[in-house]
Design a protein around this motif. Structure first.
Motif, PDB file in Angstrom:
ATOM      1  N   GLY A  40       0.797  -1.224   0.000  1.00 31.27           N
ATOM      2  CA  GLY A  40       0.000   0.000   0.000  1.00 31.27           C
ATOM      3  C   GLY A  40       0.829   1.272   0.000  1.00 31.27           C
ATOM      4  N   VAL A  41       1.967   1.222  -0.696  1.00 30.13           N
ATOM      5  CA  VAL A  41       2.838   2.401  -0.784  1.00 30.13           C
ATOM      6  C   VAL A  41       3.123   2.702  -2.245  1.00 30.13           C
ATOM      7  CG1 VAL A  41       3.926   1.960   1.465  1.00 30.13           C
ATOM      8  CG2 VAL A  41       4.983   1.057  -0.604  1.00 30.13           C
ATOM      9  N   PRO A  42       3.442   3.958  -2.553  1.00 27.81           N
ATOM     10  CA  PRO A  42       3.835   4.284  -3.923  1.00 27.81           C
ATOM     11  C   PRO A  42       5.185   3.645  -4.260  1.00 27.81           C
ATOM     12  CG  PRO A  42       3.314   6.282  -2.671  1.00 27.81           C
ATOM     13  CD  PRO A  42       3.348   5.144  -1.704  1.00 27.81           C
ATOM     14  N   ILE A  43       5.417   3.407  -5.532  1.00 30.79           N
ATOM     15  CA  ILE A  43       6.702   2.846  -5.972  1.00 30.79           C
ATOM     16  C   ILE A  43       7.845   3.747  -5.516  1.00 30.79           C
ATOM     17  CG2 ILE A  43       8.146   2.406  -8.002  1.00 30.79           C
ATOM     18  CD1 ILE A  43       5.738   1.176  -9.358  1.00 30.79           C
ATOM     19  N   ASN A  44       7.672   5.065  -5.594  1.00 36.68           N
ATOM     20  CA  ASN A  44       8.727   5.982  -5.155  1.00 36.68           C
ATOM     21  C   ASN A  44       9.124   5.723  -3.707  1.00 36.68           C
ATOM     22  OD1 ASN A  44       8.751   7.261  -7.635  1.00 36.68           O
ATOM     23  ND2 ASN A  44       7.586   9.032  -6.959  1.00 36.68           N
ATOM     24  N   ALA A  45       8.149   5.486  -2.834  1.00 40.22           N
ATOM     25  CA  ALA A  45       8.439   5.247  -1.421  1.00 40.22           C
ATOM     26  C   ALA A  45       9.191   3.934  -1.246  1.00 40.22           C
ATOM     27  CB  ALA A  45       7.150   5.235  -0.610  1.00 40.22           C
ATOM     28  N   LEU A  46       8.806   2.918  -1.991  1.00 34.00           N
ATOM     29  CA  LEU A  46       9.488   1.629  -1.898  1.00 34.00           C
ATOM     30  C   LEU A  46      10.920   1.739  -2.407  1.00 34.00           C
ATOM     31  CD1 LEU A  46       9.338  -1.349  -1.173  1.00 34.00           C
ATOM     32  CD2 LEU A  46       8.362  -1.779  -3.436  1.00 34.00           C
ATOM     33  N   VAL A  47      11.116   2.431  -3.514  1.00 40.82           N
ATOM     34  CA  VAL A  47      12.469   2.626  -4.051  1.00 40.82           C
ATOM     35  C   VAL A  47      13.318   3.424  -3.064  1.00 40.82           C
ATOM     36  CG1 VAL A  47      13.806   3.727  -5.897  1.00 40.82           C
ATOM     37  CG2 VAL A  47      11.800   2.357  -6.465  1.00 40.82           C
ATOM     38  N   ALA A  48      12.726   4.420  -2.421  1.00 42.91           N
ATOM     39  CA  ALA A  48      13.466   5.210  -1.430  1.00 42.91           C
ATOM     40  C   ALA A  48      13.903   4.339  -0.259  1.00 42.91           C
ATOM     41  CB  ALA A  48      12.610   6.376  -0.937  1.00 42.91           C
ATOM     42  N   ARG A  49      13.052   3.415   0.164  1.00 39.45           N
ATOM     43  CA  ARG A  49      13.411   2.509   1.260  1.00 39.45           C
ATOM     44  C   ARG A  49      14.556   1.585   0.842  1.00 39.45           C
ATOM     45  NH1 ARG A  49       9.423  -2.026   3.534  1.00 39.45           N
ATOM     46  NH2 ARG A  49       8.425  -1.322   1.640  1.00 39.45           N
ATOM     47  N   ILE A  50      14.466   1.036  -0.371  1.00 41.97           N
ATOM     48  CA  ILE A  50      15.544   0.170  -0.879  1.00 41.97           C
ATOM     49  C   ILE A  50      16.840   0.972  -0.987  1.00 41.97           C
ATOM     50  CG2 ILE A  50      16.325  -1.191  -2.856  1.00 41.97           C
ATOM     51  CD1 ILE A  50      13.276  -1.816  -3.360  1.00 41.97           C
ATOM     52  N   ASP A  51      16.742   2.211  -1.461  1.00 40.74           N
ATOM     53  CA  ASP A  51      17.915   3.067  -1.601  1.00 40.74           C
ATOM     54  C   ASP A  51      18.569   3.317  -0.241  1.00 40.74           C
ATOM     55  OD1 ASP A  51      19.701   4.746  -3.127  1.00 40.74           O
ATOM     56  OD2 ASP A  51      18.636   6.472  -2.301  1.00 40.74           O
ATOM     57  N   ALA A  52      17.769   3.587   0.771  1.00 40.68           N
ATOM     58  CA  ALA A  52      18.317   3.818   2.119  1.00 40.68           C
ATOM     59  C   ALA A  52      19.025   2.574   2.641  1.00 40.68           C
ATOM     60  CB  ALA A  52      17.196   4.241   3.064  1.00 40.68           C
ATOM     61  N   GLU A  53      18.438   1.403   2.383  1.00 46.75           N
ATOM     62  CA  GLU A  53      19.074   0.146   2.814  1.00 46.75           C
ATOM     63  C   GLU A  53      20.388  -0.077   2.082  1.00 46.75           C
ATOM     64  OE1 GLU A  53      16.424  -3.202   2.499  1.00 46.75           O
ATOM     65  OE2 GLU A  53      14.857  -2.182   3.649  1.00 46.75           O
ATOM     66  N   ARG A  54      20.408   0.198   0.784  1.00 50.31           N
ATOM     67  CA  ARG A  54      21.624  -0.062   0.001  1.00 50.31           C
ATOM     68  C   ARG A  54      22.745   0.868   0.421  1.00 50.31           C
ATOM     69  NH1 ARG A  54      23.697   3.017  -4.375  1.00 50.31           N
ATOM     70  NH2 ARG A  54      22.392   4.841  -4.458  1.00 50.31           N
ATOM     71  N   ARG A  56      23.407   1.929   3.314  1.00 50.23           N
ATOM     72  CA  ARG A  56      23.987   1.450   4.571  1.00 50.23           C
ATOM     73  C   ARG A  56      24.835   0.184   4.393  1.00 50.23           C
ATOM     74  NH1 ARG A  56      18.664   2.712   6.358  1.00 50.23           N
ATOM     75  NH2 ARG A  56      18.145   0.509   6.389  1.00 50.23           N
ATOM     76  N   ALA A  57      24.799  -0.416   3.211  1.00 50.24           N
ATOM     77  CA  ALA A  57      25.572  -1.650   2.973  1.00 50.24           C
ATOM     78  C   ALA A  57      27.065  -1.345   2.979  1.00 50.24           C
ATOM     79  CB  ALA A  57      25.170  -2.270   1.631  1.00 50.24           C
ATOM     80  N   GLU A  58      27.837  -2.353   3.339  1.00 44.25           N
ATOM     81  CA  GLU A  58      29.292  -2.201   3.380  1.00 44.25           C
ATOM     82  C   GLU A  58      29.854  -1.825   2.011  1.00 44.25           C
ATOM     83  OE1 GLU A  58      33.109  -5.000   4.406  1.00 44.25           O
ATOM     84  OE2 GLU A  58      31.295  -5.237   5.612  1.00 44.25           O
ATOM     85  N   THR A  59      29.385  -2.492   0.978  1.00 46.01           N
ATOM     86  CA  THR A  59      29.779  -2.170  -0.395  1.00 46.01           C
ATOM     87  C   THR A  59      28.500  -2.001  -1.215  1.00 46.01           C
ATOM     88  OG1 THR A  59      30.009  -4.527  -0.879  1.00 46.01           O
ATOM     89  CG2 THR A  59      32.019  -3.335  -0.329  1.00 46.01           C
ATOM     90  N   PRO A  60      27.920  -0.800  -1.197  1.00 50.45           N
ATOM     91  CA  PRO A  60      26.625  -0.605  -1.851  1.00 50.45           C
ATOM     92  C   PRO A  60      26.681  -0.794  -3.363  1.00 50.45           C
ATOM     93  CG  PRO A  60      27.379   1.434  -0.776  1.00 50.45           C
ATOM     94  CD  PRO A  60      28.426   0.398  -0.569  1.00 50.45           C
ATOM     95  N   PRO A  61      25.729  -1.560  -3.893  1.00 47.42           N
ATOM     96  CA  PRO A  61      25.624  -1.693  -5.348  1.00 47.42           C
ATOM     97  C   PRO A  61      24.932  -0.449  -5.910  1.00 47.42           C
ATOM     98  CG  PRO A  61      23.862  -2.912  -4.303  1.00 47.42           C
ATOM     99  CD  PRO A  61      24.727  -2.356  -3.198  1.00 47.42           C
ATOM    100  N   GLY A  62      24.863  -0.364  -7.220  1.00 47.70           N
ATOM    101  CA  GLY A  62      24.071   0.690  -7.842  1.00 47.70           C
ATOM    102  C   GLY A  62      22.601   0.488  -7.498  1.00 47.70           C
ATOM    103  N   LEU A  63      21.807   1.529  -7.693  1.00 43.46           N
ATOM    104  CA  LEU A  63      20.404   1.458  -7.304  1.00 43.46           C
ATOM    105  C   LEU A  63      19.636   0.377  -8.062  1.00 43.46           C
ATOM    106  CD1 LEU A  63      18.079   2.465  -5.621  1.00 43.46           C
ATOM    107  CD2 LEU A  63      17.763   4.330  -7.259  1.00 43.46           C
TER     108      LEU A  63
END
Length: 78
Positions: A40-54, A56-63
């Motif tokens: 029940g969230v917009p795609i933009n909100a979901l992508v923003a959450r994934i982006d925030a998680e990435r 914080r990763a030790e070696t972040p991949p591209g979006l």
């Protein structure tokens, strides 16, 4: 279902007030849309959450890679 073998499609999303383009295969866009609808969230909100998680990763991949990995990990959990 259409063939999963399709070149990436570029779409614009907004993350924290900034527009960015992401290229994903239609299969991944469909999966992302489905998760957003389920939660029940917009795609933009979901992508923003994934982006925030990435970020914080030790070696972040591209979006785009992070989105694919996030969707694959979610599919393996379910």
């Amino acid at each position: 279902m259409n063939s999963p073998y399709h070149p990436p499609v570029k779409r614009s999303v907004e993350i924290a007030g900034h527009k960015t383009s992401i290229s994903l295969e239609p299969l991944f866009w469909d999966m992302l849309r489905g998760v957003a609808e389920d939660e029940g969230v917009p795609i933009n909100a979901l992508v923003a959450r994934i982006d925030a998680e990435r970020i914080r990763a030790e070696t972040p991949p591209g979006l785009a890679g992070a989105i694919r990995l996030w969707l694959a990990a979610r599919a393996l959990e379910g």
